[in-house]
Design a protein around this motif. Structure first.
Motif, mmCIF file in Angstrom:
data_model
loop_
_atom_site.group_PDB
_atom_site.id
_atom_site.type_symbol
_atom_site.label_atom_id
_atom_site.label_comp_id
_atom_site.label_asym_id
_atom_site.label_seq_id
_atom_site.Cartn_x
_atom_site.Cartn_y
_atom_site.Cartn_z
ATOM 1 N N ASN A 13 0.790 -1.219 -0.051
ATOM 2 C CA ASN A 13 -0.202 -0.050 0.088
ATOM 3 C C ASN A 13 1.029 1.233 0.042
ATOM 4 N N GLU A 14 1.924 1.129 0.856
ATOM 5 C CA GLU A 14 2.655 2.438 1.038
ATOM 6 C C GLU A 14 3.578 2.575 -0.463
ATOM 7 N N THR A 15 3.876 1.572 -1.266
ATOM 8 C CA THR A 15 4.471 1.585 -2.560
ATOM 9 C C THR A 15 3.268 2.248 -3.640
ATOM 10 N N ALA A 16 2.269 1.722 -3.260
ATOM 11 C CA ALA A 16 1.143 2.558 -4.208
ATOM 12 C C ALA A 16 0.985 3.914 -4.064
ATOM 13 N N ARG A 17 1.143 4.413 -2.729
ATOM 14 C CA ARG A 17 1.139 5.719 -2.738
ATOM 15 C C ARG A 17 2.300 6.433 -3.169
ATOM 16 N N ALA A 18 3.476 5.816 -2.964
ATOM 17 C CA ALA A 18 4.717 6.358 -3.336
ATOM 18 C C ALA A 18 4.659 6.647 -4.782
ATOM 19 N N ILE A 19 4.290 5.528 -5.780
ATOM 20 C CA ILE A 19 4.214 5.595 -6.950
ATOM 21 C C ILE A 19 3.579 6.834 -7.591
ATOM 22 N N GLU A 20 2.221 6.922 -6.774
ATOM 23 C CA GLU A 20 1.127 8.136 -7.082
ATOM 24 C C GLU A 20 2.027 9.574 -6.629
ATOM 25 N N GLY A 21 2.624 9.639 -5.730
ATOM 26 C CA GLY A 21 3.448 10.735 -5.340
ATOM 27 C C GLY A 21 4.297 11.290 -6.501
ATOM 28 N N PHE A 22 5.245 10.366 -6.975
ATOM 29 C CA PHE A 22 6.254 10.457 -7.822
ATOM 30 C C PHE A 22 5.499 10.790 -9.247
ATOM 31 N N THR A 23 4.451 10.169 -9.592
ATOM 32 C CA THR A 23 3.695 10.554 -10.860
ATOM 33 C C THR A 23 3.232 12.111 -10.722
ATOM 34 N N GLU A 24 2.886 12.405 -9.367
ATOM 35 C CA GLU A 24 2.202 13.936 -9.306
ATOM 36 C C GLU A 24 3.512 14.787 -9.539
ATOM 37 N N ARG A 25 4.830 14.394 -9.311
ATOM 38 C CA ARG A 25 5.776 15.165 -9.270
ATOM 39 C C ARG A 25 6.500 15.192 -10.687
ATOM 40 N N ASP A 26 5.885 14.501 -11.616
ATOM 41 C CA ASP A 26 6.330 14.307 -12.936
ATOM 42 C C ASP A 26 7.706 13.490 -12.927
ATOM 43 N N LEU A 27 7.861 12.476 -11.827
ATOM 44 C CA LEU A 27 8.973 11.670 -11.784
ATOM 45 C C LEU A 27 8.395 10.112 -12.144
ATOM 46 N N ARG A 28 9.201 9.504 -12.814
ATOM 47 C CA ARG A 28 8.736 8.080 -13.337
ATOM 48 C C ARG A 28 9.632 6.768 -12.706
ATOM 49 N N VAL A 29 8.627 6.243 -12.034
ATOM 50 C CA VAL A 29 9.593 5.115 -10.969
ATOM 51 C C VAL A 29 9.962 4.134 -12.321
ATOM 52 N N ARG A 30 11.269 3.791 -12.269
ATOM 53 C CA ARG A 30 11.841 2.815 -13.184
ATOM 54 C C ARG A 30 11.484 1.373 -13.029
ATOM 55 N N GLY A 31 11.283 1.111 -11.769
ATOM 56 C CA GLY A 31 11.115 -0.268 -11.351
ATOM 57 C C GLY A 31 10.674 -0.584 -9.866
ATOM 58 N N LEU A 32 10.570 -1.801 -9.545
ATOM 59 C CA LEU A 32 10.030 -2.014 -7.892
ATOM 60 C C LEU A 32 10.994 -3.359 -7.799
ATOM 61 N N VAL A 33 11.414 -3.454 -6.388
ATOM 62 C CA VAL A 33 12.292 -4.397 -5.776
ATOM 63 C C VAL A 33 11.543 -4.975 -4.816
ATOM 64 N N ALA A 34 11.070 -6.276 -4.923
ATOM 65 C CA ALA A 34 10.870 -7.034 -3.911
ATOM 66 C C ALA A 34 11.819 -7.708 -3.100
ATOM 67 N N GLU B 75 -0.210 -7.093 -11.272
ATOM 68 C CA GLU B 75 -1.393 -6.688 -11.875
ATOM 69 C C GLU B 75 -1.987 -5.217 -11.873
ATOM 70 N N GLU B 76 -1.317 -4.650 -10.486
ATOM 71 C CA GLU B 76 -1.900 -3.355 -10.402
ATOM 72 C C GLU B 76 -0.892 -2.333 -10.850
ATOM 73 N N PHE B 77 0.089 -2.295 -10.594
ATOM 74 C CA PHE B 77 1.171 -1.352 -10.732
ATOM 75 C C PHE B 77 1.871 -1.273 -12.066
ATOM 76 N N ASP B 78 2.055 0.006 -12.444
ATOM 77 C CA ASP B 78 2.747 0.036 -13.488
ATOM 78 C C ASP B 78 4.140 -0.119 -13.769
ATOM 79 N N PRO B 79 4.900 0.229 -13.042
ATOM 80 C CA PRO B 79 6.349 -0.100 -13.085
ATOM 81 C C PRO B 79 6.643 -1.517 -12.780
ATOM 82 N N PRO B 80 7.622 -1.907 -13.478
ATOM 83 C CA PRO B 80 7.833 -3.500 -13.629
ATOM 84 C C PRO B 80 8.666 -4.018 -12.474
ATOM 85 N N LEU B 81 8.460 -5.284 -12.060
ATOM 86 C CA LEU B 81 9.235 -5.850 -10.854
ATOM 87 C C LEU B 81 10.453 -6.232 -11.550
#
Length: 317
Positions: free
Chosen positions: A228-249, A284-290
Motif C-alpha cells: 500500500n505504501e508503495t502504491a502511494r509512493a508511485i502516485e506521489g512520484f507521478t504527481e511530481r512528473d518523476l517516473r518510477v523505473r522499477g520495483l524491488v521485492a 497486475e495493479e502497478f505500472d512499474p515492472p518488478l
C-alpha cells in the motif's frame, strides 16, 4: 541508465542493502561508482563494515566504489550557519541577535530537516558527481523522500514571489528618495536579490536533473502495508512528473523443501503463498515492472552475499 539512481521505500524494507548491492554491481562492471546515504541510520557503514563521512572514501575491497554518508543533524546545523552568516552581512548589528534567535527556533520547525538534507544531496549531484559514471542514493523513507523531491517546484515558485516583492520594495524606496539623498538600496547588485536568484537556479537545476538524468526504484516487502505504501509512493512520484523505473521485492520467504512436513514447514508454505499473492497484486495493479525478487538470507548481507544480492537485480548498470 541515468547517472543518478535513487532507491526509496518505506522504512525498514531494505533500501540500503539493495542500493549498496547495485552500487557494488556497477563498480564490478567497470563503472566508477559513488553510493550516498541520506538515511540517519548510517547503514551504509554497517553494510561495508567501514566508517564513512561526508566526503567520498574508497570502499575497501571493491575497486571503483566510493561511499559517503550525509549526517542530517550536521547538515542542518551547517545549513543554518550559512544562512546566519549570509544574513548577518546584510543587516544592522541590532538585528543579528534577533536573526540568531529566529534561526535557533527554526531548527525544529517542519521542513528544516528536509530542506537541509535536500541541499546536501543536490550539492553531491552538482559538486561530487563529476568523477563518477554512476551515483547511487540510499534515500530516507518514502515520505521524507517525496517531500524532498517536491521542494524544487514549491520553493522555486516561492522564490519567484520573494524576488517580485524585493524588486517592488526597492523600486518604491528609490521613488521615495528626495532632494540630494541617494537611495541606499539599488536593484543592481542587491545582495538579497542575488541570493534569491542563486537559490532559484539551484532548485531549477535540481528539478531538471531529477527529471532528465535520474532513475527511481522503490523497494518493498511482500506484505500489504508495504504494498500500500508503495502504491502511494508511485502516485506521489507521478504527481511530481518523476517516473518510477522499477520495483524491488525484498525479504521474500524461502520455500521449504518438498519433503519437509513439520509445523515450521507448514508455516513457511502459508507465508510463501501469501507473499506470492502480494507479488501477483503488484504485477497486475502497478505500472512499474518488478525488477527483482530477493529472498531473505540467514546471514548478514555483506561481502560475497552482497554480490549475490546484486545478481538478483534485473537492473542493468
Amino acid at each position: 541508465m541515468e547517472q543518478f539512481v535513487f532507491f526509496g521505500g518505506k522504512g525498514g524494507v531494505g533500501k540500503t542493502t539493495v542500493s549498496c548491492a547495485y552500487a557494488h554491481r556497477c563498480a564490478r562492471d567497470g563503472l566508477r561508482t559513488l553510493v550516498v546515504s541520506t538515511d540517519p541510520a548510517h547503514s551504509v557503514s554497517d553494510v561495508f563494515d567501514q566508517q564513512f563521512g561526508d566526503e567520498p572514501e574508497p570502499v575497501a575491497g571493491v575497486d571503483g566504489l566510493d561511499a559517503l554518508e550525509i549526517d542530517p543533524e550536521d547538515e542542518m546545523q551547517r545549513h543554518l550557519d550559512e544562512i546566519r552568516e549570509s544574513l548577518s552581512e546584510q543587516v544592522s548589528a541590532a538585528m543579528v541577535s534577533e536573526i540568531n534567535r529566529q534561526l535557533e527556533m527554526s531548527h525544529g520547525t517542519p521542513g528544516a530537516y528536509e530542506s537541509a538534507l535536500f541541499d546536501a544531496f543536490v550539492d553531491v549531484m552538482r559538486s561530487e558527481s563529476e568523477p563518477y559514471d554512476r551515483v547511487v542514493f540510499d534515500t530516507a523513507p518514502t515520505g521524507s523522500t517525496l517531500r524532498l523531491l517536491g521542494l524544487p517546484e514549491f520553493l522555486g515558485d516561492w522564490i519567484d514571489r520573494l524576488l517580485y516583492k524585493r524588486k517592488q520594495s526597492i523600486d518604491l524606496f528609490e521613488k521615495a528618495a528626495v532632494g540630494d539623498m541617494e537611495p541606499r538600496r539599488l536593484l543592481e547588485g542587491d545582495p538579497v536579490i542575488e541570493r534569491l536568484q542563486e537559490r532559484k537556479e539551484f532548485f531549477e537545476y535540481a528539478g531538471e536533473t531529477m527529471r532528465s538524468d535520474a532513475a527511481f526504484f522503490l523497494v518493498f516487502n511482500p506484505d500489504q502495508l508495504s504494498v500500500n505504501e508503495t502504491a502511494r509512493a508511485i502516485e506521489g512520484f507521478t504527481e511530481r512528473d518523476l517516473r518510477v523505473r522499477g520495483l524491488v521485492a525484498n525479504k521474500l520467504t524461502p520455500s521449504p523443501d518438498d519433503d519437509e512436513t513439520g509445523k515450521g514447514a507448514r508455516y513457511l508454505r502459508e507465508k510463501v503463498a501469501t507473499e506470492r499473492d502480494r507479488l501477483a497484486q503488484v504485477r497486475e495493479e502497478f505500472d512499474p515492472p518488478l525488477v527483482a525478487e530477493i529472498e531473505s538470507r540467514t546471514t548478514e548481507v555483506r561481502g560475497d552475499v552482497l554480490a549475490d544480492v546484486a545478481g538478483s537485480l534485473d537492473v542493468e548498470p
